[in-house]
Write a protein that holds these residues in place. Structure first.
Motif, PDB file in Angstrom:
ATOM      1  N   SER A  23      31.106  -4.918  28.948  1.00 16.17           N
ATOM      2  CA  SER A  23      31.291  -4.653  27.517  1.00 16.17           C
ATOM      3  C   SER A  23      30.722  -5.771  26.656  1.00 16.17           C
ATOM      4  O   SER A  23      30.432  -5.558  25.474  1.00 16.17           O
ATOM      5  CB  SER A  23      32.776  -4.457  27.201  1.00 16.17           C
ATOM      6  OG  SER A  23      33.515  -5.635  27.477  1.00 16.17           O
ATOM      7  N   SER A  24      30.540  -6.965  27.233  1.00 13.96           N
ATOM      8  CA  SER A  24      29.971  -8.100  26.495  1.00 13.96           C
ATOM      9  C   SER A  24      28.453  -8.172  26.613  1.00 13.96           C
ATOM     10  O   SER A  24      27.804  -8.886  25.844  1.00 13.96           O
ATOM     11  CB  SER A  24      30.555  -9.420  27.025  1.00 13.96           C
ATOM     12  OG  SER A  24      31.953  -9.455  26.892  1.00 13.96           O
ATOM     13  N   CYS A  25      27.890  -7.455  27.568  1.00 12.81           N
ATOM     14  CA  CYS A  25      26.472  -7.578  27.906  1.00 12.81           C
ATOM     15  C   CYS A  25      25.571  -6.912  26.871  1.00 12.81           C
ATOM     16  O   CYS A  25      25.723  -5.723  26.586  1.00 12.81           O
ATOM     17  CB  CYS A  25      26.234  -6.949  29.282  1.00 12.81           C
ATOM     18  SG  CYS A  25      24.499  -6.941  29.783  1.00 12.81           S
ATOM     19  N   PRO A  26      24.609  -7.655  26.298  1.00 15.35           N
ATOM     20  CA  PRO A  26      23.707  -7.053  25.307  1.00 15.35           C
ATOM     21  C   PRO A  26      22.795  -5.983  25.902  1.00 15.35           C
ATOM     22  O   PRO A  26      22.407  -5.050  25.203  1.00 15.35           O
ATOM     23  CB  PRO A  26      22.906  -8.249  24.777  1.00 15.35           C
ATOM     24  CG  PRO A  26      23.037  -9.305  25.821  1.00 15.35           C
ATOM     25  CD  PRO A  26      24.356  -9.103  26.473  1.00 15.35           C
ATOM     26  N   VAL A  27      22.466  -6.114  27.186  1.00 13.66           N
ATOM     27  CA  VAL A  27      21.636  -5.088  27.831  1.00 13.66           C
ATOM     28  C   VAL A  27      22.429  -3.790  27.972  1.00 13.66           C
ATOM     29  O   VAL A  27      21.924  -2.699  27.677  1.00 13.66           O
ATOM     30  CB  VAL A  27      21.133  -5.573  29.211  1.00 13.66           C
ATOM     31  CG1 VAL A  27      20.358  -4.454  29.918  1.00 13.66           C
ATOM     32  CG2 VAL A  27      20.252  -6.803  29.071  1.00 13.66           C
ATOM     33  N   ALA A  28      23.682  -3.902  28.420  1.00 10.19           N
ATOM     34  CA  ALA A  28      24.522  -2.712  28.606  1.00 10.19           C
ATOM     35  C   ALA A  28      24.775  -1.988  27.289  1.00 10.19           C
ATOM     36  O   ALA A  28      24.983  -0.768  27.275  1.00 10.19           O
ATOM     37  CB  ALA A  28      25.848  -3.110  29.247  1.00 10.19           C
ATOM     38  N   ARG A  29      24.738  -2.715  26.170  1.00  7.60           N
ATOM     39  CA  ARG A  29      24.971  -2.093  24.869  1.00  7.60           C
ATOM     40  C   ARG A  29      23.858  -1.110  24.507  1.00  7.60           C
ATOM     41  O   ARG A  29      24.095  -0.104  23.839  1.00  7.60           O
ATOM     42  CB  ARG A  29      25.087  -3.157  23.778  1.00  7.60           C
ATOM     43  CG  ARG A  29      26.404  -3.900  23.788  1.00  7.60           C
ATOM     44  CD  ARG A  29      26.354  -5.067  22.809  1.00  7.60           C
ATOM     45  NE  ARG A  29      26.077  -4.638  21.440  1.00  7.60           N
ATOM     46  CZ  ARG A  29      26.993  -4.266  20.566  1.00  7.60           C
ATOM     47  NH1 ARG A  29      28.263  -4.265  20.914  1.00  7.60           N
ATOM     48  NH2 ARG A  29      26.654  -3.909  19.344  1.00  7.60           N
ATOM     49  N   CYS A  63      22.125 -14.646  29.800  1.00  9.30           N
ATOM     50  CA  CYS A  63      22.504 -15.196  28.493  1.00  9.30           C
ATOM     51  C   CYS A  63      23.869 -15.867  28.530  1.00  9.30           C
ATOM     52  O   CYS A  63      24.217 -16.636  27.637  1.00  9.30           O
ATOM     53  CB  CYS A  63      22.475 -14.113  27.426  1.00  9.30           C
ATOM     54  SG  CYS A  63      23.795 -12.878  27.560  1.00  9.30           S
ATOM     55  N   GLY A  64      24.679 -15.543  29.545  1.00  7.48           N
ATOM     56  CA  GLY A  64      25.959 -16.221  29.723  1.00  7.48           C
ATOM     57  C   GLY A  64      27.145 -15.617  29.006  1.00  7.48           C
ATOM     58  O   GLY A  64      28.255 -16.147  29.108  1.00  7.48           O
ATOM     59  N   THR A  67      29.780 -14.563  31.735  1.00 13.03           N
ATOM     60  CA  THR A  67      30.444 -15.704  32.374  1.00 13.03           C
ATOM     61  C   THR A  67      31.402 -16.397  31.422  1.00 13.03           C
ATOM     62  O   THR A  67      32.518 -16.780  31.802  1.00 13.03           O
ATOM     63  CB  THR A  67      29.393 -16.702  32.899  1.00 13.03           C
ATOM     64  OG1 THR A  67      28.590 -16.050  33.896  1.00 13.03           O
ATOM     65  CG2 THR A  67      30.056 -17.930  33.512  1.00 13.03           C
ATOM     66  N   SER A  68      30.981 -16.546  30.158  1.00 11.77           N
ATOM     67  CA  SER A  68      31.817 -17.263  29.195  1.00 11.77           C
ATOM     68  C   SER A  68      33.084 -16.488  28.837  1.00 11.77           C
ATOM     69  O   SER A  68      34.075 -17.074  28.400  1.00 11.77           O
ATOM     70  CB  SER A  68      31.018 -17.558  27.919  1.00 11.77           C
ATOM     71  OG  SER A  68      30.687 -16.361  27.221  1.00 11.77           O
ATOM     72  N   ARG A  69      33.080 -15.166  29.042  1.00 16.48           N
ATOM     73  CA  ARG A  69      34.232 -14.334  28.660  1.00 16.48           C
ATOM     74  C   ARG A  69      35.066 -13.860  29.849  1.00 16.48           C
ATOM     75  O   ARG A  69      36.141 -13.282  29.646  1.00 16.48           O
ATOM     76  CB  ARG A  69      33.740 -13.120  27.871  1.00 16.48           C
ATOM     77  CG  ARG A  69      33.105 -13.479  26.541  1.00 16.48           C
ATOM     78  CD  ARG A  69      32.639 -12.245  25.799  1.00 16.48           C
ATOM     79  NE  ARG A  69      32.071 -12.566  24.498  1.00 16.48           N
ATOM     80  CZ  ARG A  69      31.677 -11.663  23.606  1.00 16.48           C
ATOM     81  NH1 ARG A  69      31.794 -10.377  23.888  1.00 16.48           N
ATOM     82  NH2 ARG A  69      31.174 -12.036  22.446  1.00 16.48           N
ATOM     83  N   CYS A  70      34.576 -14.074  31.063  1.00 17.02           N
ATOM     84  CA  CYS A  70      35.261 -13.546  32.239  1.00 17.02           C
ATOM     85  C   CYS A  70      36.653 -14.163  32.409  1.00 17.02           C
ATOM     86  O   CYS A  70      36.777 -15.387  32.535  1.00 17.02           O
ATOM     87  CB  CYS A  70      34.439 -13.807  33.498  1.00 17.02           C
ATOM     88  SG  CYS A  70      35.245 -13.249  35.014  1.00 17.02           S
ATOM     89  N   PRO A  71      37.722 -13.370  32.417  1.00 11.19           N
ATOM     90  CA  PRO A  71      39.071 -13.923  32.552  1.00 11.19           C
ATOM     91  C   PRO A  71      39.353 -14.458  33.953  1.00 11.19           C
ATOM     92  O   PRO A  71      40.306 -15.201  34.158  1.00 11.19           O
ATOM     93  CB  PRO A  71      39.982 -12.722  32.241  1.00 11.19           C
ATOM     94  CG  PRO A  71      39.170 -11.530  32.608  1.00 11.19           C
ATOM     95  CD  PRO A  71      37.742 -11.895  32.263  1.00 11.19           C
ATOM     96  N   SER A  72      38.502 -14.094  34.924  1.00 13.29           N
ATOM     97  CA  SER A  72      38.702 -14.539  36.306  1.00 13.29           C
ATOM     98  C   SER A  72      37.774 -15.690  36.688  1.00 13.29           C
ATOM     99  O   SER A  72      37.753 -16.123  37.839  1.00 13.29           O
ATOM    100  CB  SER A  72      38.469 -13.367  37.270  1.00 13.29           C
ATOM    101  OG  SER A  72      39.347 -12.314  37.001  1.00 13.29           O
TER     102      SER A  72
END
Length: 383
Positions: A23-29, A63-64, A67-72
């Motif tokens: 959901s954070s990924c700009p490519v997936a958007r 772009c990170g 990784t920067s948002r991953c809760p795990s």
């Protein structure tokens, strides 16, 4: 490193399948079929052989944001890097943009060759062959040939002007940097495109060149070059007896010390600018405030932030000169429109590649906002 080892090394087994990464990924958007979560799941279920053959492996922008948002705390960036290294061993590669010319240039630099990479130096610049400070120019001289006037993909840029401006700024602060004709590409793109051996060769050549100069401090304008020299060189070649400094951190410090000064504004109307946070400078290196501190110190400049800034900033749309597609153009156009929506006159960039990618997207569009490198503004306003 096999897929099982990569899963362990990058903590992928901690994945909660929450989907925050996707959901954070700009490519997936813009391309819903792409999913970082699904790539991780494939590895967890033992389908590593399928991942290294998957074209989506090369669509990640590294772009990170995930990784920067991953809760795990899954290290998705290194997951992608290590998987690409394994894929490269099998002969798999991404689709190189610009007919692969930039990748070829990087590969050639890892070989024994004679260069003319310092012809950009003009008579007004003070540089040295030996000294305490080494200015790592990176690929700017080669970008001139590709994206400059008359170049292979002419988008009206002068990349080496960033190099000249960096030296002008350093000279103004009393620094006469070493600039070497023997410097090579830092190796960032080869590493992230899976060519580990090519990266190692470039790193070794660069470290020998820096050692020969006697420099103890290396200044990087390019955020990718900074991260590569500061983090990846020690990781793959061991700790080095050099300090790697990002230009904007140095300038912010000099501004506070009163060693970087700007002319007073001659107009009552401030120039509105907005700032694009490069992924490598921001989410990767966590350098957010220093460029803003510099801008706040320039009289007559008003910074207006885009809706997505700092850790939430949108990527410039492509990485490593690979898999640049209509998906990339959608991301870039979205970012340019976000910049225009601020009402700013100028979009400031702090990464040469961001400047190239966004200028390329703007080139055949009706977007009017001016794109300018922050070093250009600093030189214009220096006292």
């Amino acid at each position: 490193m096999n897929s099982e080892a990569i899963v362990k090394e990058t903590r992928a087994y901690h994945c909660l399948e929450c989907g925050v990464c996707t959901s954070s990924c700009p490519v997936a958007r813009v391309r819903p079929s792409f999913s970082p979560r699904l790539l991780v799941e494939k590895a967890l279920f033992g389908f590593g052989d399928e991942i290294v053959r998957d074209r989506d492996l090369w669509s990640c922008l590294v772009c990170g944001r995930c990784t920067s948002r991953c809760p795990s705390n899954v290290d998705y960036l290194n997951f992608i890097k290590e998987m690409r290294i394994e894929a490269s061993k099998l002969g798999e590669k991404g689709l190189f943009s610009h007919d692969g010319i930039l990748n070829t240039i990087m590969e050639l630099q890892s070989l024994s060759l004679r260069q003319k990479r310092t012809s950009w130096i003009t008579d007004d610049l003070e540089v040295a062959d030996e000294g305490e400070w080494f200015y790592f120019v990176g690929c700017l001289p080669y970008f001139d040939l590709v994206f400059g006037e008359g170049g292979y993909c002419d988008v009206g840029l002068k990349p080496t002007e960033r190099a000249r401006n960096t030296v002008r700024i350093l000279n103004k602060m009393g620094i006469k940097p070493v600039v070497s004709n023997d410097e090579r590409c830092c190796g960032h793109d080869l590493l992230w495109n899976g060519d580990l051996e090519g990266f190692r060769r470039l790193a070794e050549l660069n470290l020998k060149t820096i050692e020969k100069s006697g420099a103890k401090k290396v200044i990087c304008l390019c955020p990718e070059g900074y991260v590569t020299l500061k983090r990846d060189y020690p990781s793959y070649l061991g700790e080095q007896d050099i300090e790697v400094v990002q230009l904007y951190q140095l300038l912010a410090d000099k501004l506070k010390e009163g060693k970087l000064n700007f002319v007073e504004n001659g107009s009552d109307n401030p120039v509105k600018v907005t700032f694009h946070d490069p992924c490598s400078l921001g989410r990767i290196a966590e350098i957010y405030e220093e460029p803003r501190e510099i801008l706040s110190g320039i009289p007559g400049i008003e910074l207006v932030e885009m809706e997505r800034n700092r850790a939430d900033a949108l990527c410039c749309g492509t990485s490593g000169w690979v898999n640049c597609s209509s998906c990339s153009k959608q991301i870039q156009t979205e970012r340019l429109k976000e910049a225009e929506a601020t009402g700013a006159d100028i979009l400031l960039v702090a990464c040469p590649k961001c400047g190239i990618h966004l200028s390329c997207a703007k080139y055949n569009s009706d977007i009017k906002i001016e794109i300018k490198d922050i070093t250009d503004l600093i030189v214009e306003k220096m006292a």
